[in-house]
Design a protein around this motif. Structure first.
Motif, short mmCIF file in Angstrom:
data_model
loop_
_atom_site.label_atom_id
_atom_site.label_comp_id
_atom_site.label_asym_id
_atom_site.label_seq_id
_atom_site.Cartn_x
_atom_site.Cartn_y
_atom_site.Cartn_z
N VAL A 55 0.86 -1.19 0.00
CA VAL A 55 0.00 0.00 0.00
C VAL A 55 0.90 1.24 0.00
O VAL A 55 1.24 1.77 1.07
CB VAL A 55 -0.95 0.03 1.22
N VAL B 13 0.84 4.35 2.60
CA VAL B 13 0.13 3.99 3.82
C VAL B 13 0.75 4.73 4.99
O VAL B 13 1.97 4.96 5.04
CB VAL B 13 0.17 2.46 4.06
N ARG C 127 -5.54 4.00 5.53
CA ARG C 127 -5.65 4.05 4.08
C ARG C 127 -5.34 5.46 3.57
O ARG C 127 -5.84 6.44 4.12
CB ARG C 127 -7.07 3.63 3.67
N THR D 143 -7.47 9.16 3.94
CA THR D 143 -8.38 9.23 5.09
C THR D 143 -8.13 10.52 5.85
O THR D 143 -6.99 10.88 6.13
CB THR D 143 -8.15 8.03 6.03
N ALA E 13 -13.92 1.00 -1.01
CA ALA E 13 -12.48 1.26 -0.89
C ALA E 13 -11.95 0.78 0.45
O ALA E 13 -10.84 0.23 0.53
CB ALA E 13 -12.22 2.75 -1.07
N GLN E 14 -12.75 0.95 1.50
CA GLN E 14 -12.33 0.49 2.81
C GLN E 14 -12.19 -1.02 2.85
O GLN E 14 -11.20 -1.56 3.36
CB GLN E 14 -13.33 0.96 3.87
N GLU F 180 -11.67 -3.01 0.37
CA GLU F 180 -10.52 -3.39 -0.45
C GLU F 180 -9.21 -3.20 0.33
O GLU F 180 -8.31 -4.05 0.29
CB GLU F 180 -10.49 -2.55 -1.72
N PHE F 181 -9.13 -2.10 1.07
CA PHE F 181 -7.96 -1.83 1.90
C PHE F 181 -7.81 -2.89 2.98
O PHE F 181 -6.73 -3.45 3.19
CB PHE F 181 -8.09 -0.44 2.52
N THR G 24 -6.60 -6.14 1.54
CA THR G 24 -5.17 -6.09 1.25
C THR G 24 -4.35 -6.27 2.51
O THR G 24 -3.37 -7.03 2.54
CB THR G 24 -4.81 -4.75 0.58
N VAL G 25 -4.74 -5.57 3.57
CA VAL G 25 -4.01 -5.66 4.84
C VAL G 25 -4.04 -7.09 5.37
O VAL G 25 -3.02 -7.65 5.79
CB VAL G 25 -4.58 -4.68 5.87
N TYR H 298 -11.42 -4.45 13.87
CA TYR H 298 -12.08 -3.24 13.39
C TYR H 298 -12.97 -2.67 14.49
O TYR H 298 -13.93 -3.29 14.92
CB TYR H 298 -12.90 -3.55 12.14
N GLY I 148 -11.30 3.81 7.36
CA GLY I 148 -9.97 3.87 6.78
C GLY I 148 -8.85 3.43 7.68
O GLY I 148 -7.69 3.46 7.29
#
Length: 296
Positions: free
Chosen positions: A106, A109, A165, A168, A186-187, A189-190, A193-194, A206, A211
């Motif tokens: 990322v 980041v 992200r 943000t 988008a969140q 997807e982020f 990825t993480v 979470y 973000g």
């Protein structure tokens, strides 16, 4: 009244989005309810993703002991003494590879490290926290990690790794857990990825900040820390009531004898809780405790 409806031996409650109102305050009604259940012999423990430096303003809400499971379960903090009963998390050596891999996956980041004795953030980390020492943002976080094999004193474990992200907006106060953009796709997807990058080296907890990926060491969770603390006190899970609002609270609600979700909680909590109470702005935790006190 059934045994299930009687006062528990311990009340464990999340803070932001659950016990606190949307402006981050504790209402007079909630303060009174917490005092009343403690006077009745119930242990009250806050269980939160917050770091210790965001807890002092709540010291008068948990009686004389001031015990808080914080950093998502990485520490049990004593507000009265300003010290930790328990400290866990990542060793610096274990974080080196995770940080490097996140940088590769990322670009741009922003990363932060939360230890029980203070944070460090990338200089571009999007947080505007009044009173924070500028030195904690002086260099990229990997430069604050101790080198393996050095003779200098090893730092305390990193309780939480924060990954924000790109794009943000900053949170502006400790209770601002809903900051950031509202682009759910988008969140997700982020977050995906993480998760892919860290694998089993960490897990995503979470707590509601848009973000923001909050990464904890394997085995560090709110429910695990609460369970250890209850064992220390000789309290069984069946004797615990838990309150929460976000997915990182769900294992705690499932572990407790009675799990409560506030009315505006994440759908996963509303589906998994034993009981739904009023929202934080409606003093839902206080109302549940008041009803139990009346039924004694």
């Amino acid at each position: 009244m059934s045994t299930r409806d009687r006062l528990p031996r311990l009340v464990a409650t999340d803070l932001d989005g659950t016990l606190l109102r949307s402006d981050g305050t504790v209402s007079a009604r909630t303060r009174a309810a917490l005092r009343a259940v403690e006077d009745a012999g119930v242990e009250v423990v806050f269980v939160t993703a917050r770091p210790p430096r965001w807890l002092d303003v709540l010291a008068d809400c948990v009686g004389g002991h001031g015990r808080v499971v914080c950093l998502g379960g990485a520490a049990v903090w004593d507000l009265a003494s300003g010290s930790a009963h328990e400290i866990g998390g990542f060793a610096d050596d274990a974080l080196r590879g995770i940080v490097a891999d996140l940088r590769d996956a990322v670009p741009d980041v922003a990363l932060g490290l939360e230890r029980h004795d203070g944070p460090s953030f990338d200089p571009w980390f999007p947080r505007d926290e009044p009173g924070l020492d500028p030195a904690v943002r002086a260099v990229p976080v990997e430069e604050t990690l101790a080198d393996a094999g050095t003779d200098r004193r090893r730092p305390s474990p990193v309780g939480k790794l924060l990954a924000v992200r790109p794009g943000t907006r900053p949170a502006t106060r400790p209770g601002d857990v809903h900051g950031g953009t509202s682009d759910d796709a988008a969140q997700e997807e982020f977050f995906a990825t993480v998760r892919s990058v860290v694998g089993r080296r960490a897990h995503l907890a979470y707590s509601g900040a848009a973000g923001l990926a909050e990464l904890l060491a394997p085995g560090v969770t709110k429910d695990a820390a609460l369970a250890r603390w209850c064992t220390r006190l000789g309290i069984d899970a069946a004797e615990v009531w838990a309150f929460g609002d976000m997915p990182n609270d769900l294992p705690m609600l499932r572990w407790a004898g009675r799990g409560h979700a506030v009315a505006d909680a994440h759908p996963d909590l509303l589906a998994g809780a034993d009981v739904v109470v009023g929202a934080g702005d409606d003093d839902g935790v206080a109302a549940a405790l008041e009803a139990a006190l009346r039924g004694r």
